[in-house]
Design a protein around this motif. Structure first.
Motif, PDB file in Angstrom:
ATOM      1  N   GLU A  32      78.164  41.627  61.717  1.00  0.00           N
ATOM      2  CA  GLU A  32      77.832  40.465  61.387  1.00  0.00           C
ATOM      3  C   GLU A  32      79.086  39.951  60.726  1.00  0.00           C
ATOM      4  O   GLU A  32      79.235  38.959  60.470  1.00  0.00           O
ATOM      5  N   THR A  33      80.010  40.539  59.395  1.00  0.00           N
ATOM      6  CA  THR A  33      80.793  40.062  58.739  1.00  0.00           C
ATOM      7  C   THR A  33      82.460  39.562  60.078  1.00  0.00           C
ATOM      8  O   THR A  33      82.250  38.862  59.182  1.00  0.00           O
ATOM      9  N   ASP A  34      82.403  40.491  60.545  1.00  0.00           N
ATOM     10  CA  ASP A  34      83.760  39.928  61.269  1.00  0.00           C
ATOM     11  C   ASP A  34      83.103  38.598  61.830  1.00  0.00           C
ATOM     12  O   ASP A  34      84.076  37.224  62.693  1.00  0.00           O
ATOM     13  N   LEU A  35      82.213  38.511  62.927  1.00  0.00           N
ATOM     14  CA  LEU A  35      81.092  37.524  63.258  1.00  0.00           C
ATOM     15  C   LEU A  35      82.187  36.497  61.865  1.00  0.00           C
ATOM     16  O   LEU A  35      82.237  35.031  63.155  1.00  0.00           O
ATOM     17  N   LEU A  36      81.121  36.565  61.225  1.00  0.00           N
ATOM     18  CA  LEU A  36      80.494  35.707  60.300  1.00  0.00           C
ATOM     19  C   LEU A  36      82.431  35.216  59.641  1.00  0.00           C
ATOM     20  O   LEU A  36      82.559  33.800  60.119  1.00  0.00           O
ATOM     21  N   ALA A  37      82.990  35.853  59.750  1.00  0.00           N
ATOM     22  CA  ALA A  37      84.494  35.227  58.924  1.00  0.00           C
ATOM     23  C   ALA A  37      85.174  34.772  60.657  1.00  0.00           C
ATOM     24  O   ALA A  37      86.412  33.908  59.713  1.00  0.00           O
ATOM     25  N   SER A  92      91.001  30.121  57.173  1.00  0.00           N
ATOM     26  CA  SER A  92      90.003  30.148  56.160  1.00  0.00           C
ATOM     27  C   SER A  92      90.445  31.865  55.307  1.00  0.00           C
ATOM     28  O   SER A  92      90.991  32.200  55.220  1.00  0.00           O
ATOM     29  N   SER A  93      89.482  31.292  54.195  1.00  0.00           N
ATOM     30  CA  SER A  93      89.366  32.435  52.465  1.00  0.00           C
ATOM     31  C   SER A  93      88.184  33.377  53.413  1.00  0.00           C
ATOM     32  O   SER A  93      88.882  34.452  52.889  1.00  0.00           O
ATOM     33  N   HIS A  94      87.748  33.054  54.262  1.00  0.00           N
ATOM     34  CA  HIS A  94      87.223  34.567  54.909  1.00  0.00           C
ATOM     35  C   HIS A  94      87.928  35.355  55.824  1.00  0.00           C
ATOM     36  O   HIS A  94      87.073  36.932  55.824  1.00  0.00           O
ATOM     37  N   ILE A  95      89.162  35.365  55.683  1.00  0.00           N
ATOM     38  CA  ILE A  95      90.033  36.246  56.887  1.00  0.00           C
ATOM     39  C   ILE A  95      90.181  37.609  56.279  1.00  0.00           C
ATOM     40  O   ILE A  95      90.343  38.637  56.297  1.00  0.00           O
ATOM     41  N   GLY A  96      89.515  37.369  53.951  1.00  0.00           N
ATOM     42  CA  GLY A  96      89.968  38.663  53.796  1.00  0.00           C
ATOM     43  C   GLY A  96      88.925  39.111  54.052  1.00  0.00           C
ATOM     44  O   GLY A  96      88.379  40.727  53.326  1.00  0.00           O
ATOM     45  N   ASN A  97      87.379  39.113  55.363  1.00  0.00           N
ATOM     46  CA  ASN A  97      87.246  39.979  55.322  1.00  0.00           C
ATOM     47  C   ASN A  97      86.733  41.083  56.366  1.00  0.00           C
ATOM     48  O   ASN A  97      86.274  41.696  56.592  1.00  0.00           O
ATOM     49  N   LEU A  98      88.179  40.507  57.588  1.00  0.00           N
ATOM     50  CA  LEU A  98      88.393  40.978  58.569  1.00  0.00           C
ATOM     51  C   LEU A  98      88.674  42.126  58.594  1.00  0.00           C
ATOM     52  O   LEU A  98      90.332  42.296  58.200  1.00  0.00           O
ATOM     53  N   GLN A 117      94.689  33.765  48.626  1.00  0.00           N
ATOM     54  CA  GLN A 117      94.462  35.228  48.552  1.00  0.00           C
ATOM     55  C   GLN A 117      93.970  36.010  48.877  1.00  0.00           C
ATOM     56  O   GLN A 117      94.495  37.318  49.355  1.00  0.00           O
ATOM     57  N   GLU A 118      93.261  36.108  49.575  1.00  0.00           N
ATOM     58  CA  GLU A 118      92.253  36.739  50.510  1.00  0.00           C
ATOM     59  C   GLU A 118      93.326  37.745  51.067  1.00  0.00           C
ATOM     60  O   GLU A 118      92.587  38.941  51.420  1.00  0.00           O
ATOM     61  N   VAL A 119      93.795  37.369  51.363  1.00  0.00           N
ATOM     62  CA  VAL A 119      94.624  38.296  52.511  1.00  0.00           C
ATOM     63  C   VAL A 119      94.735  40.352  51.650  1.00  0.00           C
ATOM     64  O   VAL A 119      95.389  40.698  52.157  1.00  0.00           O
TER      65      VAL A 119
HETATM   66  C1  LIG Z   1      83.567  36.527  53.434  1.00  0.00           C
HETATM   67  O1  LIG Z   1      83.777  36.243  52.599  1.00  0.00           O
HETATM   68  C2  LIG Z   1      84.000  34.517  52.156  1.00  0.00           C
HETATM   69  C3  LIG Z   1      85.665  33.960  51.098  1.00  0.00           C
HETATM   70  O2  LIG Z   1      86.308  35.281  50.550  1.00  0.00           O
HETATM   71  C4  LIG Z   1      83.139  34.589  50.902  1.00  0.00           C
HETATM   72  O3  LIG Z   1      82.448  33.875  50.486  1.00  0.00           O
HETATM   73  C5  LIG Z   1      82.007  35.456  51.752  1.00  0.00           C
HETATM   74  O4  LIG Z   1      80.272  35.766  51.042  1.00  0.00           O
HETATM   75  C6  LIG Z   1      82.301  36.916  52.540  1.00  0.00           C
HETATM   76  N1  LIG Z   1      81.019  37.994  53.238  1.00  0.00           N
HETATM   77  C7  LIG Z   1      80.279  37.175  54.116  1.00  0.00           C
HETATM   78  C8  LIG Z   1      79.957  38.212  55.338  1.00  0.00           C
HETATM   79  O5  LIG Z   1      81.354  36.443  55.166  1.00  0.00           O
END
Ligand SMILES: *[C@@H]1O[C@H](CO)[C@@H](O)[C@H](O)[C@H]1NC(C)=O
Ligand SMILES: *[C@@H]1O[C@H](CO)[C@@H](O)[C@H](O)[C@H]1NC(C)=O
Ligand SMILES: *[C@@H]1O[C@H](CO)[C@@H](O)[C@H](O)[C@H]1NC(C)=O
Ligand SMILES: *[C@@H]1O[C@H](CO)[C@@H](O)[C@H](O)[C@H]1NC(C)=O
Ligand SMILES: *[C@@H]1O[C@H](CO)[C@@H](O)[C@H](O)[C@H]1NC(C)=O
Ligand SMILES: *[C@@H]1O[C@H](CO)[C@@H](O)[C@H](O)[C@H]1NC(C)=O
Ligand SMILES: *[C@@H]1O[C@H](CO)[C@@H](O)[C@H](O)[C@H]1NC(C)=O
Ligand SMILES: *[C@@H]1O[C@H](CO)[C@@H](O)[C@H](O)[C@H]1NC(C)=O
Ligand SMILES: *[C@@H]1O[C@H](CO)[C@@H](O)[C@H](O)[C@H]1NC(C)=O
Ligand SMILES: *[C@@H]1O[C@H](CO)[C@@H](O)[C@H](O)[C@H]1NC(C)=O
Ligand SMILES: *[C@@H]1O[C@H](CO)[C@@H](O)[C@H](O)[C@H]1NC(C)=O
Length: 419
Positions: A32-37, A92-98, A117-119
């Motif tokens: 799910e983490t990758d998918l959401l990101a 997206s800053s969520h890229i840091g979750n990948l 910065q999340e990179v």
């Molecule tokens: C992924 O990254 C974002 C922003 O950095 C964060 O808000 C979020 O909680 C993270 N985790 C998931 C599971 O998406």
């Protein structure tokens, strides 16, 4: 343009991505983490004219989506390749979750805004390719946490400051922030990036001097710092260098007399449009791989060495716009010394102080000379018949000299430039 174009190829290297072949997708469906990101990454892209992101839907596991590659073992996203898709949006800053990402290639799109910065959380990242977008703001300091990075290729963006913290990237081999909006100085600590092979920072607003510490980069193959600032003298001690491009700087002083010995691998030496004084080093004849020597528009004096005939790969000799020669006989002997330089294509020495007559000699019949500019000098006498032997010549300029017969009367076949 041998070396320099191949060096651009390095920067333009397009990575082949291993598209994982779906069999195990079902088993791991739902990291799910990758998918959401990755869905959030998609969400921040507002225009997708090629529809590349339309495959990013529920009908397939995200590892099968176009441009997404996953690592076989963990089914984690390991690569994002969206090269040249004309995508418009921000990252997206969520890229840091990948956190399994190894490759990011967003070259030739229309991404804007800051690189988040999340990179910095992408500690497995090896290739970050962002060339030709509109990324702005500062280069994120946290990129310094991506210690596996081998290539940062961010040519043609609008990025600002260059953080010294990037000196932690000990595996970095290629660094390009050319054609951005970098200001300030190159950090001294970059002399510690000892894996660097290519550094390209041309066309920014950087101020000099370039730190002497860059002389410690003993693996360096090319350096491009055009249109910025000074070049440190220690650069001439990096024997691996094949390309130095530092045109239109405010480079002063002399070329080191022994540079042809300390740079035995140099192919392209491009220092036009500076304020270099002194003479052209005779030792350049020892740099036997030299292809392009561009020293136009400086303040060079004295005679042109007559031993460049040894440079069998020489294609370009540009020395116009200096104060070479002494307005006397013998000034032009260097031309005869090039008679066997069968790869020479451009011989440009317009706007100097060359006098005397053009030497009488015979060009090697396999000569390739196609551009000859000797205008705006003090050359006397008759135009030698050897001009007729230059079968490839398409550009000839002889204007503003003291020839006894107008050139066109002798040579009907050329398109003249007579200003
Ligand atoms: C992924 O990254 C974002 C922003 O950095 C964060 O808000 C979020 O909680 C993270 N985790 C998931 C599971 O998406
Ligand atoms: C999915 O992601 C989480 C969070 O990063 C990670 O702990 C987990 O190992 C991953 N699972 C698989 C099967 O890759
Ligand atoms: C979903 O993706 C598949 C390819 O993976 C594509 O054929 C299909 O058209 C997509 N659906 C939509 C609604 O875009
Ligand atoms: C930059 O990318 C655009 C497509 O977004 C392309 O049309 C253009 O030619 C590219 N420019 C360069 C210099 O590569
Ligand atoms: C950036 O790095 C610092 C540590 O140097 C860390 O505290 C911070 O959370 C990082 N920021 C992001 C957005 O990852
Ligand atoms: C470049 O940087 C300068 C100074 O930081 C700033 O004033 C200017 O707006 C920037 N230009 C672009 C295109 O970002
Ligand atoms: C380079 O690294 C060495 C050893 O880590 C350190 O002592 C030195 O200060 C660094 N040089 C610069 C200019 O940061
Ligand atoms: C270049 O190397 C020579 C010989 O090792 C040394 O004497 C000289 O100081 C070096 N020059 C610079 C600027 O590092
Ligand atoms: C440099 O070239 C000259 C001839 O042009 C030669 O005599 C000399 O030995 C060469 N020096 C080195 C170190 O190769
Ligand atoms: C060019 O080559 C010919 C034949 O090898 C030789 O006789 C002549 O001296 C050479 N000229 C120069 C300038 O090296
Ligand atoms: C022409 O140049 C080549 C290579 O420089 C040389 O081998 C050849 O002998 C030359 N020919 C003549 C006729 O000078």
């Amino acid at each position: 343009m041998g070396f320099w174009s191949s060096s651009l190829c390095f920067m333009i290297l397009i990575l082949a991505f291993n598209q994982s072949q779906g069999t195990s997708a079902a088993r791991h469906l739902g990291n799910e983490t990758d998918l959401l990101a990755i869905l959030d990454f998609k969400d921040k892209i507002s225009q997708d004219p090629n529809g590349v992101l339309s495959s990013w839907n529920n009908s397939q596991h995200h590892c099968q989506w176009q441009g997404v590659s996953c690592d076989g073992k963990h089914q984690r996203v390991s690569g994002l390749n969206l090269l040249g898709q004309d995508l418009f949006g921000y990252v997206s800053s969520h890229i840091g979750n990948l956190t399994f990402l190894k490759f990011i290639n967003l070259r030739h799109n229309r991404f804007y805004g800051e690189i988040p910065q999340e990179v910095g959380q992408l500690t497995r990242l090896r290739y970050l390719k962002l060339t030709n977008n509109s990324f702005g703001g500062e280069i994120p300091v946290n990129l310094s946490h991506c210690i596996q990075l081998k290539v940062i290729d961010a040519l043609l963006n609008r990025l600002g400051g260059i953080p010294f913290e990037l000196d932690s990237l000990k595996n970095l081999e290629g660094l390009s922030f050319g054609k951005n909006n970098l200001t300030g100085e190159i950090p001294r600590s970059f002399g510690n990036l000892t894996s660097l092979r290519q550094i390209y920072l041309s066309y920014n607003n950087l101020k000099g001097p370039i730190p002497q510490e860059l002389g410690q980069l003993t693996s360096l193959y090319s350096i491009g710092v055009d249109a910025n600032y000074f070049l440190p003298s220690s650069i001439y001690n990096i024997s691996t260098l094949a390309g130095i491009s530092a045109s239109s700087n405010i480079l002063q002083g002399n070329l080191p007399a022994n540079m042809g010995l300390t740079l035995p691998n140099i192919q392209d030496f491009l220092l036009g449009g500076n304020q270099i004084e002194g003479t052209i080093p005779v030792s350049l004849a020892n740099a036997s791989l030299l292809e392009q020597l561009e020293l136009s528009d400086n303040m060079l004096k004295g005679q042109v060495p007559t031993n460049f005939g040894n440079l069998h790969n020489l294609q370009w000799l540009g020395i116009g716009g200096n104060i070479l020669g002494s307005n006397s006989a013998g000034d032009l002997d260097f031309i005869a010394s090039l008679s066997n330089s069968s790869n020479l294509q451009s011989l440009l020495f317009r706007g100097n102080n060359f006098g005397g007559k053009l030497p009488a000699f015979k060009w090697n019949s396999s000569n390739m000379l196609d551009q000859l500019d000797l205008g705006l000098n003090q050359i006397l006498g008759e135009v030698p018949l050897w001009l007729r032997d230059l079968n490839n010549l398409y550009y000839l300029a002889t204007d503003n000299n003291f020839f006894s017969v107008p050139i066109p009367n002798i040579l009907g076949k050329f398109q003249m430039l007579q200003e």
